[in-house]
Design a protein around this motif. Structure first.
Motif, PDB file in Angstrom:
ATOM      1  N   VAL A  50      -4.391  14.789 -81.574  1.00 37.50           N
ATOM      2  CA  VAL A  50      -4.183  14.551 -80.157  1.00 37.50           C
ATOM      3  C   VAL A  50      -2.680  14.437 -79.798  1.00 37.50           C
ATOM      4  N   LEU A  51      -2.264  15.346 -78.742  1.00 34.77           N
ATOM      5  CA  LEU A  51      -0.893  15.633 -78.604  1.00 34.77           C
ATOM      6  C   LEU A  51      -0.288  14.436 -77.618  1.00 34.77           C
ATOM      7  N   SER A  52      -1.407  14.164 -76.660  1.00 40.07           N
ATOM      8  CA  SER A  52      -0.848  12.930 -75.732  1.00 40.07           C
ATOM      9  C   SER A  52      -1.934  12.290 -75.148  1.00 40.07           C
ATOM     10  N   MET A  53      -1.669  11.237 -74.210  1.00 38.20           N
ATOM     11  CA  MET A  53      -2.738  10.478 -73.356  1.00 38.20           C
ATOM     12  C   MET A  53      -2.181  10.796 -71.961  1.00 38.20           C
ATOM     13  N   ALA A  54      -3.049  11.191 -71.117  1.00 41.34           N
ATOM     14  CA  ALA A  54      -2.877  11.326 -69.815  1.00 41.34           C
ATOM     15  C   ALA A  54      -3.778  10.495 -68.893  1.00 41.34           C
ATOM     16  N   THR A  55      -3.116  10.256 -67.602  1.00 43.12           N
ATOM     17  CA  THR A  55      -4.177   9.667 -66.388  1.00 43.12           C
ATOM     18  C   THR A  55      -4.524  10.715 -65.512  1.00 43.12           C
ATOM     19  N   ALA A  56      -5.576  10.804 -65.159  1.00 41.08           N
ATOM     20  CA  ALA A  56      -6.135  11.677 -64.039  1.00 41.08           C
ATOM     21  C   ALA A  56      -5.534  11.108 -62.671  1.00 41.08           C
ATOM     22  N   LEU A  57      -4.917  12.182 -61.805  1.00 37.99           N
ATOM     23  CA  LEU A  57      -4.336  11.746 -60.607  1.00 37.99           C
ATOM     24  C   LEU A  57      -5.321  12.249 -59.553  1.00 37.99           C
ATOM     25  N   ASP A  58      -6.553  12.771 -59.915  1.00 41.29           N
ATOM     26  CA  ASP A  58      -7.657  13.174 -58.849  1.00 41.29           C
ATOM     27  C   ASP A  58      -8.527  13.516 -59.626  1.00 41.29           C
TER      28      ASP A  58
END
Length: 139
Positions: A50-58
């Protein structure tokens, strides 16, 4: 005796044929889709880290089988970042994480990078590798 052996052989051939046809039928649903990019950035040569964790903006609704649905506020594990060609959209691949959407967990697909905000990087080491047709293979 000879008749039973022939009948048994015929049944065996028939069952093998049915199994073979069944396997062909199952794989016929798989489709190779157009490539979205020629190169990608990964955390390792196999794109398994896994490169990173992200949060969905929409919310994002997948337009075809290469993509995943994401919902606003959902956490997404980012596995690769496609390097866009000139004029192309920027897509990342990842998997959703949320107790609310547990049926989607573990499914890896693409989504627009603009739909998420990176919240945590897991590695600074990045590898640029070419994409293959398997990167855009759908079942």
């Amino acid at each position: 005796m000879h008749t039973q052996h022939s009948l048994g052989s015929a049944l065996s051939v028939s069952m093998s044929y049915s199994l073979c046809v069944g396997l062909l039928h199952q794989t016929a649903r798989a489709v190779s889709m157009d490539k979205l990019a020629d190169n990608k950035i990964c955390g390792d040569a196999g794109c398994s880290h896994v490169l990173s964790m992200a949060t969905a903006l929409d919310d994002f609704t997948a337009p075809d089988c290469r993509f995943i649905n994401i919902k606003m506020g959902q956490m997404v594990y980012v596995y690769s970042k496609l390097i866009p060609e000139e004029g192309a959209g920027v897509f990342w691949s990842g998997s959703v994480y949320s107790e609310r959407y547990v049926h989607q967990m573990g499914i890896i697909g693409y989504f627009p990078a603009t739909m998420v905000k990176e919240t945590q990087k897991f590695t600074e080491d990045e590898v640029r590798i070419p994409t293959t047709n398997m990167d855009f293979y759908c079942e």
